[in-house]
Design an enzyme around this catalytic site. Sequence first.
Site, PDB file in Angstrom:
ATOM      1  N   GLU A  73      -1.645  27.463  -2.462  1.00  0.00           N
ATOM      2  CA  GLU A  73      -1.487  28.515  -1.458  1.00  0.00           C
ATOM      3  C   GLU A  73      -2.132  28.162  -0.121  1.00  0.00           C
ATOM      4  OE1 GLU A  73      -2.954  32.002  -3.446  1.00  0.00           O
ATOM      5  OE2 GLU A  73      -1.212  32.178  -4.726  1.00  0.00           O
ATOM      6  N   GLU A  91       4.254  31.808  -9.084  1.00  0.00           N
ATOM      7  CA  GLU A  91       3.441  32.898  -9.630  1.00  0.00           C
ATOM      8  C   GLU A  91       4.222  34.190  -9.435  1.00  0.00           C
ATOM      9  OE1 GLU A  91      -0.415  32.951  -7.771  1.00  0.00           O
ATOM     10  OE2 GLU A  91      -0.793  30.823  -8.138  1.00  0.00           O
TER      11      GLU A  91
HETATM   12 ZN   LIG Z   1      -2.224  32.786  -6.447  1.00  0.00          ZN
END
Ligand SMILES: [Zn+2]
Lengths: 661, 661, 661
Positions: free
Chosen positions: B145, B325
């Site tokens: 991320e 995710e």
């Molecule tokens: Zn995450």
Amino acid sequence: MTSRSVGVCYYPEHWPEGVWPEDVRRMAEAGLRKVRIGEFVWSRCEPAPGRYDWGWLDRAIGVLADAGLEVVLGTPTATPPKWLVDRMPDMVALDGAGRPRRFGSRRHYCFSHEGYRAECRRIVEAMAGRYGRDPRITAWQTDNEYGCHDTAVSYSPAARHAFQEWCARRYRSPDALNRAWGNVFWSMEVRDFDEVELPNLTVTEPNPAHVLAFRRFSSDQVASFNREQTEVLRKRTDADLIHNYMGRETGFDHWDVGADLDVASWDSYPIGFLSDRLDLPAEHKRLYLRQGDPDMQAFHHDLYRSVGSAKDGRSPSDGRWWIMEQQPGPVNWAPHNPAPLPGMARLWAHEAFAHGAESVLYFRWRQAPFAQEQQHAGLLRPDSVAAPGLAEAAEVAGEVADEAPGTAPGQVALVFDYPSAWAWETQPQGADFEYLHLCLTFYRAARKLGLDLDVIPAGTADLSPWPLVLIPGLATVPDALRGAIAAHGARVLAGPRANAKTPEMAIPLPLPPDLPGLDCTVALVESLPPSADMPLAGGGALTRWREALEGGADVVEALRDGRPAAMAARTEGGGRLTYLGGWPDDAAALRIVRREAEAAGLAVRDLPEGVRTRRTPTHRVWLNYAAEARDTPAGRLPPAGVIREPITGSARRASDPEDDA
Amino acid sequence: MTSRSVGVCYYPEHWPEGVWPEDVRRMAEAGLRKVRIGEFVWSRCEPAPGRYDWGWLDRAIGVLADAGLEVVLGTPTATPPKWLVDRMPDMVALDGAGRPRRFGSRRHYCFSHEGYRAECRRIVEAMAGRYGRDPRITAWQTDNEYGCHDTAVSYSPAARHAFQEWCARRYRSPDALNRAWGNVFWSMEVRDFDEVELPNLTVTEPNPAHVLAFRRFSSDQVASFNREQTEVLRKRTDADLIHNYMGRETGFDHWDVGADLDVASWDSYPIGFLSDRLDLPAEHKRLYLRQGDPDMQAFHHDLYRSVGSAKDGRSPSDGRWWIMEQQPGPVNWAPHNPAPLPGMARLWAHEAFAHGAESVLYFRWRQAPFAQEQQHAGLLRPDSVAAPGLAEAAEVAGEVADEAPGTAPGQVALVFDYPSAWAWETQPQGADFEYLHLCLTFYRAARKLGLDLDVIPAGTADLSPWPLVLIPGLATVPDALRGAIAAHGARVLAGPRANAKTPEMAIPLPLPPDLPGLDCTVALVESLPPSADMPLAGGGALTRWREALEGGADVVEALRDGRPAAMAARTEGGGRLTYLGGWPDDAAALRIVRREAEAAGLAVRDLPEGVRTRRTPTHRVWLNYAAEARDTPAGRLPPAGVIREPITGSARRASDPEDDA
Amino acid sequence: MTSRSVGVCYYPEHWPEGVWPEDVRRMAEAGLRKVRIGEFVWSRCEPAPGRYDWGWLDRAIGVLADAGLEVVLGTPTATPPKWLVDRMPDMVALDGAGRPRRFGSRRHYCFSHEGYRAECRRIVEAMAGRYGRDPRITAWQTDNEYGCHDTAVSYSPAARHAFQEWCARRYRSPDALNRAWGNVFWSMEVRDFDEVELPNLTVTEPNPAHVLAFRRFSSDQVASFNREQTEVLRKRTDADLIHNYMGRETGFDHWDVGADLDVASWDSYPIGFLSDRLDLPAEHKRLYLRQGDPDMQAFHHDLYRSVGSAKDGRSPSDGRWWIMEQQPGPVNWAPHNPAPLPGMARLWAHEAFAHGAESVLYFRWRQAPFAQEQQHAGLLRPDSVAAPGLAEAAEVAGEVADEAPGTAPGQVALVFDYPSAWAWETQPQGADFEYLHLCLTFYRAARKLGLDLDVIPAGTADLSPWPLVLIPGLATVPDALRGAIAAHGARVLAGPRANAKTPEMAIPLPLPPDLPGLDCTVALVESLPPSADMPLAGGGALTRWREALEGGADVVEALRDGRPAAMAARTEGGGRLTYLGGWPDDAAALRIVRREAEAAGLAVRDLPEGVRTRRTPTHRVWLNYAAEARDTPAGRLPPAGVIREPITGSARRASDPEDDA
Ligand SMILES: [Zn+2]
Ligand SMILES: [Zn+2]
Ligand SMILES: [Zn+2]
């Protein structure tokens, strides 16, 4: 113990000596008995390093005592003077952003700074050496308002070092700490205790276990800081040792500090607190603008009475406590500062006495025309003319002069727990999940039903004195309390979020609430924005927080769509334990607490809006917080009115619920 | 390419090894195929400097692979361990206020720190050396991320130094930089590149050209940081290289990072994003509280599919992408965290597959009972009981198991451009002018009309695949796109603020929009507070932003008072280019996009509130985001319902707009 | 003195020299007469330390003068170049959080830095040496917008040192300082002036006396910084010296700065100020979105006319002043930036001339397509096409070309006082008690009644020119004003909070207001939240602030419950002094000011919403701020309309209140 007394906070150092005798004469004339002095006088008692000046203080004590007033003497450690701070500039706290919290107001010290602690021991020793055996000093106050202005925590190097030592003592090995905190999660593992940082300035939220440990540590530092003073004082005086706690202050565990003190006290500012410390609807704030919230003071009275029982193993009903500072008029520090409704300065004092206060001291004698609090009302105006509060203080003083302190034992116990406050502050999961607010929701419901409460710590091992026990949001249920719940023969209402965390801020297994005898599991939790209340089939709604409950226990509350909202089971002791899986709104809280109270055999009332009542051993006291007159069984109460109805057989009215002793 | 697959994120390091086999057995049983591991394990793989420990990871991979699961292995560079940070304390980023962003959570590094980059190459080399040729590892994730927690920018000395070098490369001489930025304006001229500061802590706003350059630089640093890892990996593995992007993250140009990766992926948290990253009306948020915004996910799917096409020059319809995710239940990080409506965990996955996802991995397998994300749901509860998400994941896994990935080519292209996001963030001119919000306004309108979209970069040189092209707020129209617009044979809708800035954040001459063949000039712009919407004659209104248009092009939208609001002209290619001089509210956007789509020969639908649809090569997928049942041409959809309607000649209903290939 | 003139701000350094002649030709063609240049050119006039480059500036001045334009030359000290800041990095200010306010925009200096002051004297000397006797330069502007971007205060070491010296001069001994500030309060006493800290980063609020002293010091530093420039300039030029003040800037005492200057000027941005500097109801902001508040400009005109009278002891009616920067279109810096209604650029200029302005310069000639203000409109667009403002500027230039400057003397005086602004900012006691807002409440009421105002300083010793004097919120009433009130033969309306503080920010004894001849004491004050307005018996309400009044003076306003709200008494001079114990809402203010004005013999009007009027020696000017047409006695005014009605005997209408000279 002597009778109830009224007093005042006085600052002789603020006024020419020539003014003292007349001030003191008027205090005595008003019926005041106790006068607190000295808590900010360091620069006057030690104007330069090691150069003490006690003369003026000797004379001030003399003038007070000569008029028959009892002196409460403060240690001045909340306001170290400039020369001291300049000698050890690193003694100040750092805030979470790493900025020094500097000299120029008060409480500019870090609880973990060893050098400052030594200085505190020294000045307290000097003061106690001079006045410890002086019979004119009937009590000592340590420091002033620990934690106020967000000062319980500090992110200084001194705090970091002390925290590392605290961790070493608690966890014994870095691996144990890593395991306890789950540091594997984001490679946060440490190899040595000196790698442990303070939990501030991290990129995103720090490990909540880390934060909770830091909060525990910070609380312990407050307690040990206070203990260093009480150890010095105990050797030199037999007078009562007191600290004046603040309202809505959860930065440290007050029972821990209370264990070293004889008397608890707190500083009660009902109107200021309503404005700046209560998350209540605007309409409620408008209704009580000049009176304060009807339950905020009572809650703190019951809480600090309990804190006042910590040292001697008394019952929470029977703790020793005072109001050290009582608002007498407008204050200076809230966003808006309206004047109290006429009569409130008297009402607030009577409420305190009804909850067992030994003394109520108004803050302050004369409004200071200078410095930070110049807009804070006193009993006198700056020009020494009587302010409205003086007559009310005198009235109360006359009314309670011959009465013994005391209150009736609570019918309902509310478990309050500082670590739970830290846990939910650390990880609220919903932006508005606030522990004290949750506790007040239940407290308020019981009060509106006319019930008397005790606030008790989570370590309580015997619940038998209370027909009904409320346990909202208790993060961890200690073994002793767990046993007491199982053994309880009456009603226990727990939840939401009960037992939801281990002491190390992890989710326990088995899953919460894991309460004795209750086949009920929280399968899932959710936090809700304001628009998403979930109506209960029985009325009212869950708000802010909802838990999905599973298990075989009886469903005693359900959502409108049928999903369980509360489950209950019989306790081993023959009582009944109910777990509520959500935050009830006021309507639901009132309904549910009423049901539990009635099931517990307690007589409940429907009090008019703004009316509250509390029993003492001798009276039922009726208080009207409303700005309009209200009718009560004891008669009509004007705005801010108080009726103290003697409790006698003949005084009982047929229409009234019976007062159960 | 294999078929669509479902998977999960797993953290073997969080659990005793004895638990792994049963976990893995249940994963396989649920039909999961892919398991991502390893992205935060640095402290476990290298517990002390240079001391590697791969044993546990070898065993974990073994257990997974033995059950037939494909492993996605992360590089652990998002969580450098404490010992590393202590060796180079200046590796952390500084925030805009100059404060260090310290160890204690994750992403505590500055992209420009050369020492940390070297450490990253070293750990990736070690990991790739061990597992690069291991067939059990079918893909690698770099870091985690990028940009999350506002980490794309850093104001550290390392960043300053790197920025100065970047400026020297870009501008070649200080004078050229001064001219490019207009530094003469307030005597901001520099004489040497080492005089160039970072644009923080200035007295009032810094030069927007300076800020934009710093944002470009910061984006380049992310891309080159990632490239250092892919260069190491490419030498040692042939597996797919992936990064998991975040939602609503505009800190860097994702196409630039994507150019070095085989597959794009993103982390989709629909309910969390609705709560904390979307500036939408409260009523909309209430309606979709447990479902997420109906267009937010789709937009990102289309965006990252395009990013996934960057490396191999594929079409944006055809990029390779995953959900790395997928939210399976309540999360822990939004202001409020409600549980999804039953079925949403399935619906979200189906929507991703409909948009072409190859894989959807749920985050995470078992809810961790410790550390920062302990309140984040998993497919299992902390006590290993199945959480609601598990059955839904298994259902999806079964439904897609035999299907090839893919989606239908978009009918509408939306140009999205990271530098435009930076430009309008730097100088919004109206407090609520937010680029992604503007893009979503147009995206939503097209989606509500049942149209399929592609998101394409501003560098696109051929628009012919799309009958309708939307270009909202594109700060600079590159030459290639300019040519493509001119050559386009169908509809282009551009504006507001199109071509309003040069690449150096200046106003270009001729004045905007300066689009090919369109005699239209923005004579003046104004930003509007919420109360000052300007109604359009045709319905709806301009909101937030309005431009005064001049020129000879056809007026196709006008304000109610007659002033032009949009102008249009024929393109060289025979299409039609419309420039809209304002931000349309939802009603206006829907009306205008409908007109453009119809003019482009696209069949539009009137979808019921909350219903969305997307075609794949084989199906038309119908999704119901509403909390109530909805009727669609394919049948009645329950809340969170999904219908996957095969596309065949016979399946076409007469009443339905024709599906144009 | 010459006639009224219109002008423009020009930045020759922003454009190629080849553009200058055409620019200048068009300026002259539009009838512009004055051109301000040079205030940000340091990096161009001294590109390296000690290396001056005047050639381009010589040429620019030449081009302007050749076209008959008068040049106003700025000193460039608001934008020290990078090389200078690098030579003395500690010259920048520190903000209250201790962060440097760095290079990269403008005003990046601390007023107390001696090294920077020396550099300023040097550059001003160099500039004045070259151009001081140049007849083409008709005025000099010092620096630019002192105080803008919150720059009047600095918490730097240089500021601390200078403040200690300032304290030493003011208080002479540390004990005197301790007494003056009441430092005994929290042991804040100092033993030496070098122990005096700056009042930032304290744990809770610092001593308000400390803060007020720091604000006085900071104001003095601005004045002495400016004086250093005027001392250099006076020796080298006889041209007018001017500074361009900002709107709503209370960081320093403008009369103090004005005492060293020949002309006051200010930068008037009506629409920007409405958006970001006025705490007014949303509906009001909506009504005047494209016009600006109808009274904000007029108030500042009257204020700065008064400031412009400071040097030569003129009457506040007769001070010399300009608009140095007049908004001509949308600006770039407010939260939202709508375009003015057509005609407003003309109206604003006419309003300035009606209030006595000598010159109105529009900011700026051509919109800069680069750097911070690229979205700020000019008279030309970036492409040199005329923007809407140009024609309006030319229209005004034509209309006023032959007129002598001047305005009619005010009928009403409003006392405005910078130290009062500092006092109430330091300790508002109610979150929304804002001094300038309070003054505007009274100013607006008088304006709505058609009255002409003068704004006068608190040091005024003779009130006889004004039939009505308004004194809202004057923290300390100086002796001279006190005498003037006593001697006044007409009406004085004072309060709330009049005389509520000593000059050292303490509550005075006798208690406030302690006004001559008025037996009235403020027994108690309270601040009120928005929901708690207190209705007045006569209409309207007190809002935000209420005082309990006692004493024998006549009660002339009462709350609905009968408690006194205003008291009055005859003055020695035969007038009448009224003290108002609260903040009146608009309705109450209008009613009370009307009564006072009528009692003073002033003719009042009922102006339609949005209409304002002002007299000059020769005209009554009518202005319509409304977005709709309005009828006035002088005829119908379109939106943004202006009527300049000659004042002659015959022009007087019978139905109209008489214009009293
Ligand atoms: Zn995450
Ligand atoms: Zn206090
Ligand atoms: Zn300006």
